[in-house]
Motif scaffolding. Structure first.
Motif, short mmCIF file in Angstrom:
data_model
loop_
_atom_site.label_atom_id
_atom_site.label_comp_id
_atom_site.label_asym_id
_atom_site.label_seq_id
_atom_site.Cartn_x
_atom_site.Cartn_y
_atom_site.Cartn_z
N LEU A 1 43.97 46.35 34.68
CA LEU A 1 44.09 45.70 33.26
C LEU A 1 42.91 44.70 32.80
O LEU A 1 42.34 44.86 31.81
N SER B 1 40.23 45.57 33.93
CA SER B 1 39.11 46.70 33.33
C SER B 1 39.21 47.20 31.88
O SER B 1 38.23 47.03 31.22
N VAL B 2 40.43 47.30 31.63
CA VAL B 2 40.83 47.64 30.15
C VAL B 2 40.49 46.58 29.20
O VAL B 2 39.75 46.75 28.10
N LEU B 3 40.82 45.46 29.59
CA LEU B 3 40.54 44.34 28.61
C LEU B 3 39.09 43.72 28.73
O LEU B 3 38.75 42.94 27.84
N GLY B 4 38.19 44.04 29.69
CA GLY B 4 36.95 43.70 29.61
C GLY B 4 36.84 42.36 30.29
O GLY B 4 35.75 41.87 30.06
N LEU C 1 31.33 45.73 26.03
CA LEU C 1 30.68 47.05 26.60
C LEU C 1 29.95 47.50 25.41
O LEU C 1 30.00 47.50 24.29
N GLY D 1 35.19 41.35 24.54
CA GLY D 1 36.25 42.11 24.33
C GLY D 1 35.99 43.03 23.20
O GLY D 1 36.90 43.74 22.77
N VAL E 1 39.53 47.28 24.38
CA VAL E 1 40.90 47.98 24.77
C VAL E 1 40.96 49.41 23.98
O VAL E 1 41.75 50.30 24.33
N ASN F 1 38.78 51.77 25.65
CA ASN F 1 39.38 51.93 26.95
C ASN F 1 40.63 52.78 27.17
O ASN F 1 41.08 53.68 28.00
#
Lengths: 310, 495
Positions: A27, A29-32, A47, A103, B408, B411
């Motif tokens: 999570l 990683s997904v949410l940064g 990113l 984000g 998000v 990803n």
């Protein structure tokens, strides 16, 4: 069975453990989020997604070479501005400052790396005076200086002579192929030439090459109607339509106030869009955009018949 | 609130939950796409862990199945009771039949005849439905061939429309079991010594099935408080069945293998066996419910105040893959069969209603079993939808800002894709195991079918969506709306 149940219990609790331990890292990683071991805290990062044409270029972030080549995604970047440079051998480098927000994904997906020595090649095999592309069939047409039409593919291969055309003086302004690719029309200010492509190769093609005089005005543009038989003419004082046959007489569809109107023809709907000036209520002349629909073949023919009788 | 209203409320719950989750995720994907994305990723990760865990159980169960295949159960029965007292046990086999052809039944009866258990201890009842006009001719045909082969052979004809009944397999099986009871009464055989097996018409047992069953009955503590569940495989016509039908049934077999390892959740399914005494005590199979195979377990569970279980038998019974003459008919046939299986969701109101009036079952047991039942059916209906369809929704409905600029949004498809690929690891194991459970290739089947049977696993995502979630959602919706299903037999086809 009992030992199997014990193994199962171990597997079950192991699965629960993997879920509990793995989920935060997935999570974050997904949410940064990035975990800092030094401060033992999470920081929200952003990113950047880089895609180049061609791919395989080196990526420098703040002058540090990254391991990944394009296409590349650089994740876990702390918010701020970074200097990004992309290099590929024998290509001009690309560089820019990129702002990274927490984000957010910054997408740089339309980077073209242009070659230092552009790949320029000569395609024609003979001298020519004009050319035009048929994008649909991926072919190039050439109007040769010997009054012949040639054709090749986009690489200049399969170069062949496919027709001749009658010379007009001064030289044609433009060549236009009919939608069915069987005829080519060309014109200068006062003449329209038409040549039938499929008449070449043994046919008595001279009877299907002709030149029509246009003494009444100055031609600016011509378009093929989708029936590949009518030509729509845009002259300095009129929009006219003409059958592609010898001794055809143009029919005026609209008279124009503007001497040099710009226009565009929608072949799919057989509609002419053109600019003309009209006097408004205040007495001044204003440019307006007009639409002339020629999409019904019957309507077009009736119109022509009617005007011919007149 | 009266019991009818409570039952109706309980019928609504599974469908309401399944549709609720789906609609909630759809709304969330448009309203809060980032939250929805996180929810999907959490579920995906949970599902991967669960799949890997269950695949490990499958490997363990498969290993056990192959280990026990080499056991000589008859010999072990003899060793267990050298005096031969195990021979006091009679096996009653009931085949409820409606439209199945005598040819299908002949193969099933032949398999029983050829089993290594003494035929003098076997009683077979072929239970016909009187509403099938050919039933008496079919019965005569089978009697001519099998009448003298067993200790008892009965043909029963279940009248249509008996009071309190709906046309279900359970009603027919109950009628047959009552006829068998009269037979055993006449023979003065105590019910304690009878083990009853209720088989689908196409069920072909292994040679050692009844010996294995007897051995387990002898060695299980409180054997009357247990059902005995063999592993169903669909090998009768598996080489001739279309790819997706074959895959669906292979998956069903594997799920049953997995369930055999989860004893606290294990429930009877399809062909199974139990004590005849218990069957009589609990008043036979339900006569008005479609999912008789699982309801019988819950009836016994309630009767014994929760002290009832399913004992796995690591021996296979082989049945037919359901398929028809063309692709679409087969899809429809499979869909209807899976919807009938999913109609097992009717067990939830039955069980919870039973729990409400029951004070001797611990509350924890009640909650746990109700939750397992509800969770399994809701998950059945929604997991494929969430895994396969939902990851694209926040991207589509969440707007271009979410899809293009948020971390998000960037990803989500990558992470869900990566997690989904992990299931490929599990799939490889399932493919390998599927090869080991296949019967030998018939001579008229070309060798390249072997390659097809490997490649066909690519269509699994399509299958789980079309023949997994959809029929389950259909069944739950019908129950939720009170549009009750009627029993339909599944067409069986063999080359």
């Amino acid at each position: 069975m009992l030992s199997e149940q014990r193994i199962r219990a171990v597997l079950y609790y192991l699965s629960v453990l993997i879920f509990i331990l793995g989920l935060p890292s997935i999570l974050s990683s997904v949410l940064g989020y990035k975990f800092s071991r030094r401060t033992l805290s999470f920081t929200k990062t952003g990113l950047v997604v880089i895609k180049t044409q061609p791919s395989g270029a080196n990526v420098y972030l703040d002058n540090a070479l990254l391991n990944d080549k394009t296409p590349a995604t650089i994740a876990e970047l702390l918010p701020g501005t970074y200097h990004l440079k992309i290099e590929l051998e024998k290509h001009y480098p690309w560089a820019s400052n990129v702002a990274i927000e927490a984000g957010k994904a910054t997408r740089l997906e339309k980077i073209i790396l242009f070659p230092v020595r552009p790949n320029i090649r000569q395609l024609n095999k003979e001298k020519f005076s004009a050319f035009w592309l048929d994008e649909e069939k991926a072919e190039i047409y050439y109007a040769g200086e010997d009054n012949a039409i040639y054709r090749s593919d986009f690489e200049g291969n399969n170069y062949e002579r496919i027709a001749t055309f009658l010379q007009i003086d001064p030289a044609p302004v433009k060549f236009v192929a009919s939608p069915d690719r069987k005829k080519i029309a060309y014109f200068n200010k006062h003449k329209i030439g038409i040549t039938y492509l499929d008449a070449y190769s043994g046919q008595p093609f001279f009877s299907q090459q002709f030149v029509l005089d246009y003494p009444s005005g100055v031609l600016f543009n011509i378009f093929w109607h989708s029936d590949s038989y009518h030509l729509v003419l845009l002259a300095n004082r009129a929009v006219e339509v003409l059958e592609a046959k010898p001794e055809a007489v143009p029919i005026a569809l609209a008279t124009l106030n503007k001497k040099n109107p710009s226009c565009s023809y929608d072949l799919h709907n057989d509609t002419l869009y053109f600019i003309d000036s009209q006097r408004a209520a205040d007495g001044n002349m204003y440019d307006n955009l007009y639409k002339l629909e020629l999409n019904s073949r019957t309507t077009l023919q009736q119109l022509m018949k009617m005007q011919t009788h007149e | 609130m009266n019991s009818t209203k409570i039952r109706r409320l309980l019928e609504i719950i599974p469908g309401f939950l399944s549709w609720g989750v789906i609609f909630f995720l759809i709304v969330l994907s448009a309203w809060q796409p980032a939250v929805c994305a996180v929810a999907i990723i959490v579920f995906d990760f949970y599902w991967i862990i669960r799949t890997l865990y269950l695949t490990t159980l499958l490997v363990m169960a498969h290993r056990r199945l192959f280990k026990e295949r080499s056991r000589n159960w008859l010999k072990e029965c003899q060793e267990l009771e050298p005096q031969g007292s195990w021979l006091k046990f009679y096996h009653l086999v009931i085949f409820p039949v409606y439209k199945e052809s005598p040819a299908i039944l002949k193969a099933s009866l032949e398999a029983i005849k050829n089993s290594n258990y003494p035929n003098d201890n076997l009683v077979v009842v072929v239970a016909f439905e009187e509403r099938n006009r050919d039933c008496r001719a079919n019965a005569k045909d089978l009697e001519d061939k099998f009448k003298g082969e067993f200790f008892g052979y009965l043909s029963t004809f279940h009248p249509n429309g008996l009071p309190g009944e709906t046309p279900t397999k359970g009603a027919n099986a109950t009628f047959a079991a009552k006829a068998a009871k009269e037979f055993f009464d006449r023979k003065k055989i105590p019910y304690e010594n009878i083990i009853v097996s209720c088989f689908d018409a196409d069920t072909c047992v292994e040679k050692g099935y009844f010996s294995c069953l007897t051995h387990h009955f002898l060695t299980t503590p409180k054997p009357h408080q247990a059902s005995y569940q063999p592993i169903p495989v669909y090998n009768n016509n598996i080489w001739y069945a279309p790819s997706f039908a074959r895959l669906v049934e292979l998956t069903a077999s594997f799920c049953q293998l997995i369930e055999s390892m989860r004893l606290e959740k294990f429930v009877t399914f399809s062909s199974h066996s139990m004590s005849f005494k218990t069957l009589v005590d609990i008043d036979y199979w339900p006569v008005n419910m479609i999912s008789d195979d699982s309801v019988i377990y819950w009836k016994a569970f309630l009767f014994f105040k929760g002290n009832y279980r399913v004992v796995p038998l690591y021996i296979t019974v082989s049945m037919d893959v359901a398929y028809s003459t063309n692709f679409f008919k087969t899809i429809l046939l499979q869909y209807k069969q899976k919807r009938r299986w999913a109609w097992g969701v009717e067990n939830f109101p039955f069980l919870v209603n039973g729990f409400l009036g029951e004070k001797d079952i611990p509350l924890f047991t009640k909650i746990r079993r109700s939750y397992h039942l509800l969770e399994s059916h809701v998950t059945w209906a929604i997991w494929a939808v969430i895994i396969i369809l939902m990851p694209t929704l926040p991207i589509i409905l969440g707007g271009s800002f979410f899809a293009q600029t948020s971390a998000v949004g960037y990803n989500l498809p990558r992470i869900t894709g990566l997690l989904f690929n992990f299931t490929a690891v599990a799939s490889l194991i399932w493919i390998f195991l599927s090869r080991t459970t296949l019967p030998p290739r018939p001579r008229d089947v070309k060798w390249h079918k072997n390659i097809l049977m490997l490649v066909e696993w690519i269509i699994v995502p399509f299958i789980v969506l079309i023949l997994g979630s959809t029929p389950a959602l259909d069944a739950q919706t019908r129950l939720m709306l009170g549009r009750y299903m009627v029993f339909e037999t599944t067409e069986k086809k063999r080359k």
